[in-house]
Design a protein around this motif. Structure first.
Motif, PDB file in Angstrom:
ATOM      1  N   UNK A  59      19.216  18.117 -32.509  1.00 30.04           N
ATOM      2  CA  UNK A  59      19.243  16.764 -33.073  1.00 30.04           C
ATOM      3  C   UNK A  59      19.839  16.783 -34.473  1.00 30.04           C
ATOM      4  N   UNK A  60      19.408  17.777 -35.273  1.00 27.65           N
ATOM      5  CA  UNK A  60      19.897  17.880 -36.651  1.00 27.65           C
ATOM      6  C   UNK A  60      21.403  18.050 -36.704  1.00 27.65           C
ATOM      7  N   UNK A  66      21.192  28.006 -36.633  1.00 29.08           N
ATOM      8  CA  UNK A  66      19.970  27.491 -37.268  1.00 29.08           C
ATOM      9  C   UNK A  66      18.727  28.010 -36.558  1.00 29.08           C
ATOM     10  N   UNK A  67      18.775  28.042 -35.229  1.00 24.25           N
ATOM     11  CA  UNK A  67      17.641  28.547 -34.453  1.00 24.25           C
ATOM     12  C   UNK A  67      17.406  30.028 -34.762  1.00 24.25           C
ATOM     13  N   UNK A  91       8.304  17.401 -28.435  1.00 23.01           N
ATOM     14  CA  UNK A  91       8.102  18.734 -27.868  1.00 23.01           C
ATOM     15  C   UNK A  91       7.605  19.702 -28.933  1.00 23.01           C
ATOM     16  N   UNK A  92       6.978  20.797 -28.508  1.00 18.49           N
ATOM     17  CA  UNK A  92       6.431  21.785 -29.435  1.00 18.49           C
ATOM     18  C   UNK A  92       7.483  22.783 -29.906  1.00 18.49           C
ATOM     19  N   UNK A  93       8.552  22.934 -29.146  1.00 19.00           N
ATOM     20  CA  UNK A  93       9.592  23.891 -29.522  1.00 19.00           C
ATOM     21  C   UNK A  93      10.441  23.347 -30.665  1.00 19.00           C
ATOM     22  N   UNK A  94      11.046  24.249 -31.423  1.00 23.02           N
ATOM     23  CA  UNK A  94      11.847  23.862 -32.580  1.00 23.02           C
ATOM     24  C   UNK A  94      13.339  23.826 -32.285  1.00 23.02           C
ATOM     25  N   UNK A  95      13.785  24.536 -31.223  1.00 25.10           N
ATOM     26  CA  UNK A  95      15.223  24.642 -31.003  1.00 25.10           C
ATOM     27  C   UNK A  95      15.864  23.291 -30.710  1.00 25.10           C
ATOM     28  N   UNK A 147      31.047  23.155 -30.929  1.00 25.61           N
ATOM     29  CA  UNK A 147      31.013  23.614 -32.324  1.00 25.61           C
ATOM     30  C   UNK A 147      29.654  23.291 -32.939  1.00 25.61           C
ATOM     31  N   UNK A 148      29.172  22.077 -32.690  1.00 27.44           N
ATOM     32  CA  UNK A 148      27.861  21.700 -33.237  1.00 27.44           C
ATOM     33  C   UNK A 148      26.736  22.511 -32.588  1.00 27.44           C
ATOM     34  N   UNK A 149      26.879  22.803 -31.309  1.00 27.39           N
ATOM     35  CA  UNK A 149      25.867  23.637 -30.631  1.00 27.39           C
ATOM     36  C   UNK A 149      25.836  25.036 -31.231  1.00 27.39           C
TER      37      UNK A 149
END
Length: 423
Positions: free
Chosen positions: A69-70, A127-128, A60-64, A119-121
């Protein structure tokens, strides 16, 4: 599960197991098989479903979604397959104790999975946000950490309610009595949360700012702002950790204003020996007239003084009642002209060459200007070049720099006196 259990019991009884041992052995095998099946389900989910999701999101083109995944959000959700298998198959008919334990464990497992995923979200959201232009001035890491604390707190309440088999609403109702204890336990978090709101709302601090806080021995760049602490990397590469609320309750210097202004202040003085200050006689004026920066100034000033003195109708040779130039005044103008032509000095910001209050160490002549280059090493080089030139040129004006006598000065004085006595 019930039919499978009965099958194993009949099988073991045919192998001459007693009824109790046949039941225990069959239940044990089924428990092992259940956990193996749950582990296999998770492995398959990770190997197939998670990889497929990751590949689709990477295209996908989006970064979020890359940040999800990270932060391994989908890896946490992969545990749901194991939890659902145990949840659907935990009921062992006639073995209430094991069924109750498995029921409680699987519910706690669900709570842990969703807590870990949330928590990870939250970390992925931070990060986003860091990719947006607002992150440079409005960090949200403290708020994210607060949300994570609330998520973990709620998860703990649900786990406790499962263990004691009580409704979580009843536990929440009883928290009023524990408010004082909670305030004490989470004092730093609460103070840090309030402080982070003030820092963000008033734009007092952001990552990358150079701050100076002597009370905490901090002098360097802010590298991290969290809910309870602010990390500062000092210029000696050490890390100072400051409580977030200390930045609100105490004072600190933020050099961001200097960095944004486009200039960096040079404020340094040099002490002139007052005994060396004198009127500029004709030989000195002729000598200084050869200076490119002083030629026009001396000629214009001499004409102005001459016209003024003529109006007073002074007697010839009267040096006491008229106006005359001084070597210090000429030198001060020379410094102004020298700094005006210096390409490293900001000409549109405060520009002063001034006298300070005379002291027992002479009369300080202060340079108060701004350099265009704000980088530390370059700034120090510009400042050093200016004062190197001042120290070298000052004897040409008949001035001396004040300096406390050293051992070498005393030795030279004694030697001079001894030589005079011999002569």
């Amino acid at each position: 599960m019930t039919h499978l259990k009965d099958y194993f019991i009949d099988l073991f009884q045919q192998l001459n197991f007693s009824a109790s041992w046949a039941e225990i052995t069959s239940i044990s095998i089924m428990l092992i098989a259940l956990f193996i099946l749950a582990i296999l389900a998770q492995i398959i989910t990770r190997a197939i479903l998670i990889k497929v999701i990751h590949r689709l999101l990477e295209k996908t083109k989006t970064e979020w979604d890359d940040f999800l995944i990270k932060r391994k959000v989908f890896s946490a959700l992969a545990h749901l397959s194991s939890a659902f298998i145990i949840y659907k198959m935990y009921d062992f008919s006639g073995v209430v104790f094991i069924s109750i334990i498995l029921n409680g464990l699987v519910r706690i497992y669900f709570v842990i999975i969703f807590t870990l995923a949330l928590v990870r979200t939250a970390n992925a959201v931070n990060d986003i946000y860091q990719t947006t232009p607002y992150a440079a001035t409005r960090p949200i890491k403290g708020y994210v950490q607060l949300v994570q604390i609330l998520i973990i707190f709620l998860a703990t309440i649900f786990v406790i309610s499962i263990l004691i088999n009580k409704s979580p609403l009843g536990l929440f109702a009883g928290l009023g009595a524990m408010a004082a204890v909670l305030l004490l336990v989470f004092k730093d978090s609460i103070l840090g949360f309030v402080a982070s709101i003030q820092l963000s709302a008033n734009n007092m601090l952001k990552p990358g700012d150079w701050i100076e806080m002597p009370s905490h021995r901090a002098d360097g760049t802010v590298i991290d702002i969290s809910l309870t602490t602010v990390k500062v990397q000092n210029w000696d590469k050490t890390i100072t950790t400051i409580p977030t609320y200390a930045l609100v309750s105490e004072s600190f210097n933020n050099w961001a204003g200097m960095e944004e202004s486009g200039g960096r202040r040079i404020k340094r003085s040099i002490s002139i020996d007052m005994k060396s200050v004198r009127f500029a006689d004709q030989p000195l004026l002729e000598k200084l007239s050869h200076f490119h920066l002083l030629k026009d100034y001396i000629a214009q000033k001499e004409k102005e003084i001459s016209d003024f003195n003529q109006k007073l109708q002074l007697a010839e040779g009267d040096i006491y009642n008229g106006r005359r130039q001084t070597n210090l005044g000429i030198f001060r103008y020379y410094l102004q002209a020298y700094l005006k032509q210096n390409p490293n000095i900001h000409q549109e910001m405060t520009f002063l060459v001034r006298h300070l209050q005379p002291t027992e160490k002479g009369i300080p002549l202060e340079i108060y200007v701004f350099s265009k280059d704000q980088r530390w090493a370059n700034y120090e080089g510009i400042q050093a070049d200016i004062f190197d030139h001042i120290l070298a040129i000052i004897p040409e004006f008949g001035l001396r720099v004040y300096q406390n006598p050293s051992g070498n000065d005393i030795t030279e004085f004694i030697h001079h006196q001894a030589q005079q006595h011999t002569d």
